[in-house]
Scaffold this motif. Structure first.
Motif: not given
Length: 775
Positions: A725-735
């Motif tokens: 769910k997080a990756m659907s709104v925030i780029p993976a490189a930022q997580l």
């Protein structure tokens, strides 16, 4: 002239409720024993207030966890996922109640807890009501009736406290789209009417309706709801005396609305907003009584009787004394129980003997309400108390303990350079990635690890002198090393030392900063059984010596992995302390920021490349009215930047925030310019990330993937789904991947299981993204 109290601390003078709840949750005591503790606390509180001379004594202000959750149970606002708990006949009503607060993981069920957030601009957390379209309500719990009758049997007439219908709905959250929760008011009001009918049958005289939303910005529908609710209550209960309470701010543009409602008395907070007295008096109907909150319910400073009497006499020059009610500003649940529990030999700093005379806790505040009423009535017995109060106030004004010229000069010498990192984040992130070498979806925790009874006993024994410093340090070193090894074995990427040497995230720093003093038993409730003992900021603040470098450097020496330095930020130290009221809060916050800056610089010098400055209270400190936000945010964000900006580009600054709505302040969070922000997200199922996504937040984010306030252990798959769910709104490189908050209050068994699952979830996501890139 009546004396009134809006609510009294329910934790007990020795935290009896905390201990009883935790023993029940762990299976060590029965529900009957827990109920007995509750009855003892209520009886003590009612008798104390009666003996003091309070006329309007509250009931239904007691709670085993949270007053908003109490009311959700009362009106049957129970989310469907808990219905299986209800159906299990072996569960008592309290088990359902605690399941809603803490989650439920037994009997083959695995149910998440309800969301929790801050109670207006306080450090108290409430359980957020959940509403669905066309939701029906029904009287489910009779707690308010039971406690009123309980006080009657003791021979004490009380005033039941109800969360007002409009405020209750506005405190909640719509759990599906297509409706506004305030539209449920006509479904909800009949339950209130049913409660009031049952109270009327028991010959209740006064009922208190808490409607603090009258001090916030309201929509037209909110306003209509207020008229509808109180018009209907007056129509059906024409003889009932109703006290409508507002607090934490001024009524402002809602003044006309408040005084137009058909209630017996209106309560206003003259501590937080003394300027509202004149506007309210100008439009107050002749038939309406006025309750004035003149004793501070949220701070611990003794009331200045002379100043308060000037205000009250000004009021009485235009107002009938028979229609005046003297009160604290708000419920006293935000104050410690009793200053009498503080003996000179139990206060940690030798300065406190002088400072103690400046203080008043809940019991003393109740007495202050009564004495002020006596002084207004010119009762001779109160004159000696006035003389003593004047002496204490003058002692505080003239004390040499308070001011430090060097600190004030350092604040005045701050420049723009001191508020900014050397380079913008776009450049810093490359330097940090090169220096730190972390993988995609780096895993970490928020800072603290479980503090077992054994760890707490070491600290207590050391303070009593039963352990030498060398013995104490050896024990902490062993616990720290074991925690480092566990994190290494689990595969966590950025480690923490565990904070076993710390008591509370604010108290620990306050003990090492000049300008602070401490209590032994000044506990207040934060949420559920969680109690905190806020430091007392009495004077100018500075750092005499490094505070955390010794333990951070020791932990870093144990591992080849990076270990975060862990600090509490200036705004949070301010918000979670009892703050001096003789200078602007912004000034005190800036002094704290400089002290934290000194610590950050020393950590970097000691080889700590990742430093977390926790600021969970930034959102909490917002004024209630949006028009007042900007001034606060300017100095709060500036304080954080001052604390964080003394380091090189390749030193990574983290911050942590929890249980906050970020939409309205996302620009200000961005302005803080932390390299990484970790936030609470699991209870909201990642909804809080939407604000960061819509804003296109450029820095890195660690959305919490499991709820540490619940004892349940989430599965790897559950956390993978949240991360997707997080990756659907925030780029993976930022997580980043982390729990919602610190692990101090959890047990080791559940902590280890949950973190192992968390690391496994991060690896699944890491592999899936790398595979997608390869394809």
């Amino acid at each position: 002239m009546l004396t009134n109290n809006l609510g009294y601390p329910r934790i007990g003078g020795n935290r009896e409720l905390k201990k009883a709840c935790e023993q029940y949750w762990s299976g060590k005591t029965t529900i009957a024993q827990l109920a007995h503790t509750g009855r003892d606390i209520r009886k003590h509180n009612w008798e104390l207030q009666k003996e003091a001379g309070i006329d309007l004594i509250p009931s239904n202000d007691f709670s085993f966890y949270d007053q908003v959750l109490d009311w959700s149970l009362t009106v049957g606002a129970i989310p469907k996922r808990y219905h299986e708990v209800i159906m299990n006949k072996g569960n008592a009503e309290l088990d359902l109640y605690f399941a809603m607060a803490r989650g439920y993981q037994k009997d083959g069920l695995d149910i998440t807890a309800m969301e929790m957030t801050k109670w207006f601009d306080t450090n108290y957390h409430y359980i957020v009501p959940e509403f669905t379209k066309d939701q029906k309500f029904k009287l489910f719990s009779t707690k308010v009736l039971d406690e009123y009758n309980e006080s009657k049997r003791l021979g004490i007439k009380t005033k039941p406290v109800l969360i007002g219908p409009v405020t209750y709905l506005l405190l909640g959250k719509e759990k599906e789209e297509g409706f506004d929760r305030i539209d449920l008011i006509k479904n909800l009001l009949p339950v209130y009417i049913e409660v009031l009918k049952k109270l009327e049958e028991q010959h209740v005289e006064w009922v208190q309706f808490d409607e603090p939303f009258l001090c916030l910005d309201l929509t037209e529908k909110d306003t209509e709801a207020f008229h509808y609710v109180y018009g209907e209550i007056k129509r059906q209960f024409p003889k009932l005396k109703t006290l409508l309470t507002t607090y934490f701010d001024a009524l402002k543009d809602n003044t006309s609305l408040a005084v137009s409602l058909p209630v017996t008395a209106l309560h206003i907070d003259l501590v937080r907003a003394p300027e509202q007295m004149r506007p309210v008096l100008n439009v107050l109907p002749d038939s309406m009584l006025l309750s004035v909150g003149v004793v501070d319910g949220r701070n611990i400073w003794k009331n200045d009787f002379q100043a308060t009497l000037v205000l009250l006499k000004s009021l009485l020059s235009k107002f009938d004394a028979n229609k005046l009610i003297i009160s604290p500003s708000c419920s006293l649940i935000h104050s410690p129980c009793d200053l009498g529990n503080e003996h000179n030999d139990t206060i940690l700093t030798p300065l406190a003997a002088e400072i103690k005379q400046w203080l008043a806790f809940a019991k003393q505040k109740v007495d202050e309400v009564v004495v002020l009423s006596q002084l207004i009535n010119n009762e001779n017995d109160a004159l000696l108390k006035l003389e003593e109060n004047i002496r204490c106030a003058e002692n505080r004004r003239s004390s040499l303990l308070i001011h430090n010229k060097e600190v004030k000069k350092r604040v005045s010498d701050i420049t723009v350079k001191d508020e900014n990192r050397l380079s913008p984040f776009a450049l810093r992130k490359h330097a940090q990635h090169r220096a730190l070498g972390l993988p995609l979806f780096p895993t970490t925790t928020i800072g603290s690890f479980p503090q077992t009874p054994e760890v707490r006993s070491w600290r207590a024994r050391y303070k009593k002198g039963d352990l030498s410093l060398a013995e104490y340090d050896a024990l902490i070193e062993k616990e720290t090393e074991e925690t480092i090894r566990f994190q290494e074995e689990s595969g966590i990427d950025v480690l923490v030392h565990g904070e076993f040497e710390r008591n509370d995230m604010v108290e620990y720093f306050g003990e090492q900063l000049a300008g602070f003093t401490f209590t032994k038993n000044g506990w207040v409730q934060s949420y559920g059984s969680r109690c905190v003992k806020p430091p007392v900021i009495y004077g100018d603040v500075y750092r005499p010596a490094p505070m955390t470098v010794r333990w951070s450097a020791f932990a870093q020496s144990l591992s080849d992995k990076w270990v975060k330095g862990m600090l509490t930020g200036p705004v949070t130290i301010l918000q979670w302390s009892f703050v001096r009221n003789d200078q602007p809060r912004s000034e005190t916050c800036t002094q704290i920021a400089l002290a934290i800056r000194d610590e950050v610089v020393d950590l970097e010098r000691a080889g700590i490349k990742i430093i977390q400055i926790d600021e969970p209270a930034i959102r909490e400190g917002l004024p209630l009215r949006k028009a007042d936000w900007q001034q606060y945010l300017e100095w709060a964000v500036r304080a954080f930047r001052i604390s964080a900006s003394g380091v090189k580009d390749d030193t990574q600054i983290h911050t942590h925030m929890c249980y906050s709505e970020f939409n309205d302040i996302i620009q200000n969070i961005s302005d803080m310019d932390a390299d990484v922000i970790t936030i609470e997200c699991s209870r909201s199922q990642m909804e809080l990330l939407d604000a960061f996504a819509d804003f296109k937040y450029p820095n890195e984010i660690g959305p919490g993937v499991y709820d540490i306030h619940s004892p349940r252990v989430p599965s790897k798959d559950e956390m993978v789904n949240l991360l997707k769910k997080a990756m659907s709104v925030i780029p993976a490189a930022q997580l980043w991947v982390n729990p919602d908050c610190g692990l101090k209050t959890r047990h080791w068994d559940e902590t280890k299981k949950a973190l192992i699952e968390m690391v496994a979830a991060a690896k699944v996501l890491r592999e899936s993204v790398e595979e997608a890139v390869t394809l």
